[in-house]
Design an enzyme around this catalytic site. Structure first.
Site, mmCIF file in Angstrom:
data_model
loop_
_atom_site.group_PDB
_atom_site.id
_atom_site.type_symbol
_atom_site.label_atom_id
_atom_site.label_comp_id
_atom_site.label_asym_id
_atom_site.label_seq_id
_atom_site.Cartn_x
_atom_site.Cartn_y
_atom_site.Cartn_z
ATOM 1 N N GLY A 11 0.897 -1.097 -0.165
ATOM 2 C CA GLY A 11 0.033 0.041 0.040
ATOM 3 C C GLY A 11 0.791 1.127 -0.115
ATOM 4 N N ALA A 17 1.560 5.140 4.446
ATOM 5 C CA ALA A 17 3.138 4.825 3.843
ATOM 6 C C ALA A 17 3.752 6.263 3.679
ATOM 7 C CB ALA A 17 2.864 3.958 2.609
ATOM 8 N N ARG A 98 -19.695 -6.570 7.229
ATOM 9 C CA ARG A 98 -18.205 -6.985 7.714
ATOM 10 C C ARG A 98 -17.767 -7.935 7.054
ATOM 11 N NH1 ARG A 98 -14.879 -5.154 11.714
ATOM 12 N NH2 ARG A 98 -13.681 -6.372 12.806
ATOM 13 N N ASP A 159 -3.222 2.374 19.234
ATOM 14 C CA ASP A 159 -4.329 2.115 20.522
ATOM 15 C C ASP A 159 -3.474 2.191 21.802
ATOM 16 O OD1 ASP A 159 -6.411 1.327 18.752
ATOM 17 O OD2 ASP A 159 -5.309 -0.511 18.778
ATOM 18 N N HIS A 187 -8.124 -5.142 17.268
ATOM 19 C CA HIS A 187 -7.921 -3.871 17.007
ATOM 20 C C HIS A 187 -9.450 -3.192 16.358
ATOM 21 C CE1 HIS A 187 -6.712 0.106 15.463
ATOM 22 N NE2 HIS A 187 -6.860 -0.207 14.402
#
Length: 333
Positions: A11, A17, A98, A159, A187
């Protein structure tokens, strides 16, 4: 100077990035003496953008950066890697359930796991950032049977950093005066930011965060929901995801793998669950408190867990079991 290490970022034309590559290339992650070959992988339509990123990296004139290899081919991207940072994933789109998101990402991370298995060094350290990170990491690990499961981890350091910062702001101290917060589980919005073992340094002395904050209602309420929902809050405010803080967290995570954790400190990482002391089901990538030495992590065992924490830890484990079972069904379909 040692030999260059080969570091892949997937990515690589994306905004995380863009915040990440400069820090890696200038030595913030693997050390100021470690030369680097950066491999930048993205999908074919992003290659013109990637060319611009390569130009910028060249124009930074960074002494540790030996070579930049932009590619859209797995056999180039995954060859002889020391480190793989898997940032790219299928984002959730409006109206997408999902399970649809899981199905799309299973295909991506099955392919990337297979490519790691086929082309990368068996010692490669793999960090999965793309969401749903825990389950994507598990699929990649299952698809790379010749690479130890312990070499795979997913990012919950963002987190962890969020939790640390919230406590620091509440106490009016710098973030580096707060240690041993824990992110348990997924996460996702079921993650459990736990400060029962957290220490804050006040005037040179370590004290229990619960005692210093002295506000149980906040620590068991708004603190937890703020950390759980922080990514959504950033998107609502910026209209873009939290790329800068995600990049910083990736650097923190990989630097700790490479260099080790400080004595008396543990950090949070999504790692492979196998026979742990907390009753977390096996065969999940679950975020635990870990220490790291010689590039190997170890779960911090036998911390006392109260009923409040137990319920939160079990809830996020249940979500991960459901995600895993859905994803594994797609894997074998």
């Amino acid at each position: 100077m040692s030999d260059p290490i080969k570091v892949l970022v997937t990515g690589a034309a994306g905004q995380i990035a863009y915040s990440l590559l400069y820090s890696i290339a200038k030595g913030d992650v693997f050390g100021k003496e470690q030369p680097i070959i950066l491999v930048l992988l993205d999908i074919t339509p992003m290659m013109p953008v990637l060319d611009g990123v390569v130009m910028e990296l060249q124009d930074c004139a960074l002494p540790l950066l030996r070579e930049v290899i932009p590619t859209d081919k797995e056999e180039v991207g995954f060859k002889d890697l020391d480190v793989a940072i898997l940032v790219g994933s299928m984002p959730r789109r409006d109206g997408m359930e999902r399970k649809d998101l899981l199905k799309a990402n299973v295909a991506i991370f099955k392919a990337q796991g297979s490519a790691l298995d086929k082309y990368a060094k068996k010692t490669v350290k793999v960090l999965v950032v793309g969401n749903p990170a825990n389950t994507n990491c598990l699929i990649a690990a299952k698809s790379a049977p010749s690479i130890p499961k312990e070499n795979f981890s997913c990012l919950t350091r963002l987190d962890h950093n969020r939790a640390r910062s919230q406590v620091a702001m509440r106490c009016g101290i710098p973030a580096d005066s707060v240690k041993n917060v824990i992110i348990w589980g997924n996460h996702s919005s079921t993650q459990y930011p736990d400060v029962h073992h957290c220490k804050v340094n006040i005037k040179g002395k370590d004290e229990a965060a619960f005692d210093v904050v002295a506000d149980d209602a906040w620590l068991k309420g708004d603190f937890i929901s703020t950390v759980q929902q922080r990514g959504a809050a950033v998107i609502k405010a910026r209209k873009l995801s939290s790329a800068m803080s995600a990049a910083k967290a990736i650097c923190d995570h990989m630097r700790d793998i490479w260099i080790g954790t400080a004595d008396g400190e543990f950090i949070s990482m999504g790692v492979y669950s196998s026979g742990n002391s907390y009753g977390v089901p096996d065969d999940l990538i679950y975020s635990f408190p870990v220490t790291i030495k010689n590039k190997s992590w170890k779960i911090v065992d036998a911390l006392p867990i109260n009923e409040f924490s137990r319920a939160k830890m079990d809830a996020t484990a249940a979500e991960l079991v459901e995600e895993r079972d859905t994803a594994v069904a797609f894997l074998s379909a």
